[in-house]
Design a protein around this motif. Structure first.
Motif, short mmCIF file in Angstrom:
data_model
loop_
_atom_site.label_atom_id
_atom_site.label_comp_id
_atom_site.label_asym_id
_atom_site.label_seq_id
_atom_site.Cartn_x
_atom_site.Cartn_y
_atom_site.Cartn_z
N LEU A 66 0.83 -1.20 0.00
CA LEU A 66 0.00 0.00 0.00
C LEU A 66 0.87 1.26 0.00
CD1 LEU A 66 -2.91 -0.92 2.46
CD2 LEU A 66 -2.87 -1.03 -0.04
N ILE A 67 2.01 1.20 0.67
CA ILE A 67 2.94 2.34 0.65
C ILE A 67 3.46 2.57 -0.77
CG2 ILE A 67 5.21 3.14 1.42
CD1 ILE A 67 4.63 1.77 4.10
N MET A 68 3.81 1.47 -1.47
CA MET A 68 4.26 1.59 -2.86
C MET A 68 3.16 2.15 -3.74
SD MET A 68 6.49 -1.86 -3.54
CE MET A 68 6.68 -1.40 -5.28
N LEU A 69 1.93 1.64 -3.55
CA LEU A 69 0.80 2.09 -4.37
C LEU A 69 0.50 3.56 -4.11
CD1 LEU A 69 -1.28 1.18 -6.46
CD2 LEU A 69 -2.80 0.55 -4.57
N ALA A 70 0.71 4.02 -2.86
CA ALA A 70 0.44 5.41 -2.51
C ALA A 70 1.36 6.37 -3.25
CB ALA A 70 0.59 5.61 -1.00
N ARG A 71 2.46 5.87 -3.79
CA ARG A 71 3.38 6.72 -4.54
C ARG A 71 2.91 6.93 -5.98
NH1 ARG A 71 8.28 7.47 -2.01
NH2 ARG A 71 8.63 6.23 -0.14
N VAL A 72 1.96 6.12 -6.44
CA VAL A 72 1.53 6.24 -7.83
C VAL A 72 0.06 6.62 -7.98
CG1 VAL A 72 3.29 4.65 -8.66
CG2 VAL A 72 1.06 3.75 -8.03
N VAL A 73 -0.72 6.55 -6.89
CA VAL A 73 -2.11 6.99 -6.96
C VAL A 73 -2.37 7.96 -5.81
CG1 VAL A 73 -2.86 4.82 -8.00
CG2 VAL A 73 -3.04 5.10 -5.53
N LYS A 74 -3.39 8.77 -5.96
CA LYS A 74 -3.73 9.78 -4.95
C LYS A 74 -4.57 9.15 -3.83
CE LYS A 74 -3.44 13.42 -8.43
NZ LYS A 74 -4.14 14.49 -9.18
N PRO A 75 -4.63 9.82 -2.67
CA PRO A 75 -5.28 9.23 -1.48
C PRO A 75 -6.71 8.77 -1.72
CG PRO A 75 -4.03 11.17 -0.85
CD PRO A 75 -3.99 11.11 -2.35
N LYS A 76 -7.47 9.51 -2.51
CA LYS A 76 -8.86 9.14 -2.74
C LYS A 76 -8.97 7.78 -3.43
CE LYS A 76 -13.14 10.77 -4.94
NZ LYS A 76 -13.75 11.86 -5.75
N LEU A 77 -8.17 7.57 -4.47
CA LEU A 77 -8.20 6.29 -5.19
C LEU A 77 -7.64 5.17 -4.32
CD1 LEU A 77 -8.64 4.55 -7.65
CD2 LEU A 77 -6.52 5.45 -8.63
N LEU A 78 -6.60 5.46 -3.54
CA LEU A 78 -6.05 4.45 -2.64
C LEU A 78 -7.10 4.03 -1.61
CD1 LEU A 78 -3.50 2.89 -1.74
CD2 LEU A 78 -3.03 4.78 -0.17
N GLY A 79 -7.85 5.00 -1.09
CA GLY A 79 -8.90 4.68 -0.12
C GLY A 79 -10.00 3.83 -0.72
N VAL A 80 -10.39 4.15 -1.96
CA VAL A 80 -11.42 3.35 -2.65
C VAL A 80 -10.92 1.93 -2.87
CG1 VAL A 80 -12.68 3.08 -4.82
CG2 VAL A 80 -12.53 5.33 -3.74
N PHE A 81 -9.66 1.79 -3.30
CA PHE A 81 -9.07 0.46 -3.52
C PHE A 81 -9.09 -0.36 -2.23
CE2 PHE A 81 -5.10 -2.02 -3.11
CZ PHE A 81 -5.34 -2.99 -4.07
N VAL A 82 -8.63 0.24 -1.13
CA VAL A 82 -8.60 -0.48 0.15
C VAL A 82 -10.01 -0.85 0.59
CG1 VAL A 82 -8.04 -0.26 2.61
CG2 VAL A 82 -6.43 0.55 0.88
N GLY A 83 -10.95 0.09 0.45
CA GLY A 83 -12.33 -0.18 0.84
C GLY A 83 -12.95 -1.31 0.05
N ILE A 84 -12.74 -1.32 -1.27
CA ILE A 84 -13.28 -2.39 -2.12
C ILE A 84 -12.68 -3.74 -1.70
CG2 ILE A 84 -13.20 -3.37 -4.45
CD1 ILE A 84 -13.49 -0.49 -5.50
N CYS A 85 -11.38 -3.77 -1.49
CA CYS A 85 -10.72 -5.03 -1.11
C CYS A 85 -11.22 -5.52 0.25
CB CYS A 85 -9.21 -4.86 -1.09
SG CYS A 85 -8.49 -4.64 -2.72
N LEU A 86 -11.34 -4.61 1.22
CA LEU A 86 -11.82 -5.00 2.54
C LEU A 86 -13.23 -5.58 2.48
CD1 LEU A 86 -10.56 -2.09 4.84
CD2 LEU A 86 -9.85 -4.48 4.92
N ILE A 87 -14.13 -4.90 1.77
CA ILE A 87 -15.50 -5.38 1.65
C ILE A 87 -15.55 -6.73 0.94
CG2 ILE A 87 -17.75 -4.92 0.60
CD1 ILE A 87 -17.17 -1.92 1.07
N GLY A 88 -14.78 -6.85 -0.16
CA GLY A 88 -14.77 -8.11 -0.91
C GLY A 88 -14.21 -9.25 -0.09
#
Length: 333
Positions: free
Chosen positions: A296-318
């Motif tokens: 997630l730290i690596m991904l945070a370097r290439v996407v902005k916080p909003k998209l990172l939050g959506v990605f984490v939320g989708i993965c957690l729910i799934g």
């Protein structure tokens, strides 16, 4: 036919012969495999050797297959599909890529730079660490073919649905500007000889083995301690069917851990043997492989916080949904 299937599962995947051999060797040294210390030694030696054999075999096979799909060719394949079909192909392509999420992020960057739809690249990013071919074989050896197939299906559903949702939300502006540059992947020579492909696969096998072997030792070590020293009455109330929040607890607990499926399965096996519910331990596995803090730290370097939050939320729910589904289906698996 059933006898052949049982032989393949017990002797080739679960390697019962290896378990018996390790038990006999310990007995020769006067160590009782049924005792706590003997059981710990047996678990550690047997699981380490078994996982290494499966790891080396599967990495070599997958790397050989992967030699036919360099980044540029993968990009061309993905660019032919749009919509949900693109998400499905991206998720399926993730099954023949490296095992950990950190190693998938560079390919994710390459695909994004090449102009592929954002949702397709995220379907790939979710699928790659969660449902690769190596995990399918190892989960079969640990939990049986039925669980392995459902695990793969659920993982692909999460990857496809997650990528489709991200695409629908229109979050293309949430990728860092430098990622939007021209693709730097040069087209690789597809006319390799079988020997060259075998050498490539051997190199990838050696490189991946060096990276993951320490995590295998740590995972097997923890698994052996859980299996032989922590009483069932301690684990079952927390991670068993009696706790309705067990899946959520296991998913959150798995996120800070950095490991791949080869390192986390021994822990999952031990937890299941001690009374943890099947869906709970599988949610823990999914969380470790997809939502590790380093990735997630690596991904945070290439996407902005909003998209990172959506990605984490989708993965957690799934992951949580998959866990509860497995717990419901556990009696028939």
């Amino acid at each position: 036919m059933q006898e052949i299937g049982s032989f393949i599962l017990d002797q080739l995947l679960k390697m019962q012969w290896l378990s018996d051999l390790v038990a006999s060797m310990l007995a020769c040294f006067g160590i009782d495999p049924q005792s706590s210390w003997g059981g710990t030694l047996h678990f550690f030696i047997y699981d380490t050797i078994k996982i290494v054999i499966l790891l080396v075999t599967m990495i070599f096979v997958i790397s050989y297959i992967q030699s036919y799909f360099p980044p540029e060719r993968s990009r061309r394949i993905l660019s032919r599909f749009r919509g949900i079909q693109g998400n499905a192909v991206g998720a399926l392509l993730g099954t023949v890529t490296p095992f950990c999420s950190c190693s998938s992020i560079p390919l994710f960057i390459g695909f994004t730079r090449a102009g592929l739809p954002l949702g397709v690249t995220f379907s790939f990013l979710i699928s790659s660490p969660m449902v690769d071919l190596g995990s399918l074989v190892l989960i079969t050896s640990a939990f049986g073919p039925g669980v392995a197939v459902l695990y793969t299906v659920f993982g692909l559903v999460v990857a496809i649905a997650g990528g489709a949702l991200i695409q629908r939300l229109g979050m293309d502006d949430q990728v860092m500007d430098f990622v939007r540059g021209e693709s730097v992947d040069a087209e690789e020579d597809m006319r390799r000889t079988p020997r060259e492909r075998a050498l490539y696969a051997a190199g990838e096998t050696a490189s991946t083995f060096r990276k993951v072997f320490p995590y295998i030792l740590v995972g097997v070590g923890i698994g052996s301690l859980v299996h032989n020293w922590i009483p069932q009455e301690v684990i079952e109330p927390v991670l068993g069917d009696g706790n309705p929040f067990a899946v959520i607890l296991a998913t959150v607990a798995g996120a800070p851990i950095y490991a791949d499926v080869f390192g986390v399965i021994p822990i999952a096996e031990s937890l299941l043997a001690k009374g943890a519910a099947l869906g709970t331990v599988l949610s823990f596995m999914m969380s470790v492989t997809v939502l590790s803090i380093p990735s997630l730290i690596m991904l945070a370097r290439v996407v902005k916080p909003k998209l990172l939050g959506v990605f984490v939320g989708i993965c957690l729910i799934g992951i949580v949904a998959c866990g509860y589904a497995f717990n419901v289906l556990q009696p028939i698996l």
